[in-house]
Design an enzyme around this catalytic site. Structure first.
Site, PDB file in Angstrom:
ATOM      1  N   THR A  51       4.657   3.628  97.473  1.00 40.67           N
ATOM      2  CA  THR A  51       3.611   3.238  98.428  1.00 40.67           C
ATOM      3  C   THR A  51       3.929   3.717  99.694  1.00 40.67           C
ATOM      4  O   THR A  51       5.006   3.281 100.264  1.00 40.67           O
ATOM      5  CB  THR A  51       3.221   1.876  98.282  1.00 40.67           C
ATOM      6  OG1 THR A  51       3.035   1.399  97.043  1.00 40.67           O
ATOM      7  CG2 THR A  51       2.188   1.273  99.340  1.00 40.67           C
ATOM      8  N   CYS A  60       5.568  -6.322  97.645  1.00 42.18           N
ATOM      9  CA  CYS A  60       4.406  -5.487  97.938  1.00 42.18           C
ATOM     10  C   CYS A  60       3.654  -6.198  99.177  1.00 42.18           C
ATOM     11  O   CYS A  60       3.311  -5.483 100.063  1.00 42.18           O
ATOM     12  CB  CYS A  60       3.740  -5.179  96.700  1.00 42.18           C
ATOM     13  SG  CYS A  60       4.510  -4.232  95.497  1.00 42.18           S
TER      14      CYS A  60
END
Ligand code: UDX
Length: 415
Positions: free
Chosen positions: A103, A242
């Site tokens: 990411t 996350c």
């Protein structure tokens, strides 16, 4: 990947992890992973090494390193992505495809593509959306595939289609797009999920001020298919490796791009989330009669969510540590996350079971909704504690059942 029939070599700089994996041991708790590792190693299609030269001859190279939050900033730390890309460069052959899974802030893929294309190889950005606790299922049968490629790069699309042939054959939707959109899809998805959780936690704050019940409110609004009931569980809020760092990195990147106003609401999402931890500490104080100092507090659950041993940015571990700082005698337990917690918070007291944690406790805090805690028997646990008081940080118990067994039951967003 090996399970899907591909021949795979996994590279890591951590030799201990490589040795562990080679011996068939998963380095973290994830349901289904040990079995998968064992069966994949047995096929001979999967091996692990620290020697990056072994990527020579591979058709596809996945970049799957972490992008944690930078120390002292909201931005993502791209050290590992850059290091992995640079390590690959000498071995890339024309026609090979490098596939980014990490990411990253939007714009990273375009920058890396410049480096990679110099070798004749190509780059694709293929974010993953797996959830911890469901990682195996989400990887083998994802709910969608996103490929970010250079316009007209059919060869990369074909390579990825080959890799995911099984999922595509089962009808998994696939979105082929540019680099920037692919990078944004991932952070936008996580920003949406974080916003959904903080929305219901904001409603919990209002419920607390009015005597309303946020769990019933969530049920009622969740029946509207446009809203949906999933990810509307009010409680101690989101944590993990996350959601928290992704919304912060997204804000940092938006600021660089001059669109910080567009994501101003994420600052609020973060604040609502962190305020739940304060509220939890207030409730602990209340059930302990005004102060937690010197009180024995049983903490059930340390992982950031059930079915994981991950305690990165875990709301549960944070609350446990803060109570200890406030002078409480915290006795903590978790079905899987004691060792990972001990590494971060070595001075807390850890015990193996809920019953041991609850022994003579002045209050019990349920902070991660493991199934075994949802099923606790109030009478059974009541015979261990010093004082029947429980704060349900995940709204996962039946208040009526606990109150009927003479417990003081408190929760976040419920009367
Ligand atoms: C998340 C995304 O869901 C996944 O798609 C992405 O690839 C990685 O980030 P994960 O970090 O495994 O996955 O956890 P998730 O299930 O999203 O839960 C995140 C946090 O939100 C947990 O701390 C959980 O307890 C909390 N949560 C979740 C709530 O507080 N309420 C809810 O209703 C749902």
């Amino acid at each position: 990947m090996a399970e899907l029939g591909h021949e795979v070599v996994g590279i890591d700089v951590d030799s201990a992890k490589v040795a562990q994996l080679s011996a068939g041991t998963a380095p973290f708790y994830e349901p289904g992973l040990p079995e998968l590792l064992e069966s994949s190693l047995a096929t001979g299609r999967l091996r692990f090494t620290t020697d990056v030269a072994e990527v020579r001859g591979c058709d596809v190279h996945f970049l799957a390193v972490g992008t944690p939050q930078q120390e002292g900033s909201y931005a993502a730390d791209l050290t590992y992505v850059d290091a992995a890309t640079n390590a690959l460069l000498p071995y890339l052959a024309p026609g090979a495809v490098v596939v980014g899974k990490s990411t990253v802030p939007v714009g990273t893929a375009a920058r890396l593509a410049e480096l990679i294309e110099g070798t004749g190889a190509r780059l694709a950005w293929n974010p993953e959306f797996l959830r911890e606790g469901f990682a195996v299922k989400d990887t083998i049968a994802p709910d969608r595939l996103v490929y970010g490629v250079r316009p007209g790069d059919d060869a990369s699309v074909e390579a990825l289609d080959g890799i995911y042939a099984a999922a595509i054959g089962n009808g998994t939707p696939r979105v082929v797009t540019d680099f920037a959109t692919a990078e944004l899809v991932k952070v936008a998805a996580n920003a949406f999920l974080a916003t959904k959780i903080s929305f219901i936690n904001a409603m919990a704050e209002v419920a607390e001020a009015t005597g309303a019940d946020v769990t019933q409110l969530a049920d009622a609004i969740g029946y509207d298919a446009r809203i949906g009931r999933r990810f509307l569980n009010a409680g101690l809020g989101f944590g993990g490796g996350c959601l928290p760092k992704d919304i912060r990195a997204f804000m940092a990147r938006a600021e660089e791009l001059g669109v910080d106003q567009a994501l101003g609401f994420l600052r609020e999402v973060d604040s609502i989330n962190l305020r739940r931890r304060e509220r939890m500490i207030d409730l602990a104080r209340e059930v302990c009669g005004g102060t937690v100092r010197g009180k024995r507090i049983a903490v059930l659950g340390l992982a950031f969510k059930p079915d994981s041993d991950d305690v990165r940015d875990s709301p549960a571990l944070d609350v446990a540590a803060r109570l200890a700082e406030l002078g409480a005698i915290v006795i903590a337990t978790d079905p899987q996350a004691i060792e990972t917690s001990r590494r971060l918070r070595p001075t807390l007291d850890y015990v193996a079971t809920a019953r041991e944690a609850a022994r003579d406790a002045d209050a019990v805090l349920l902070l991660t909704e493991w199934n075994e805690y949802r099923q606790l028997d109030p009478e059974e646990l009541g015979s261990a504690v010093g004082h029947r008081a429980i704060v349900d940080g995940r709204n996962c118990l039946d208040p009526g059942q606990w109150r009927a067994a003479d417990w003081t039951y408190r929760a976040l967003g419920r009367p």
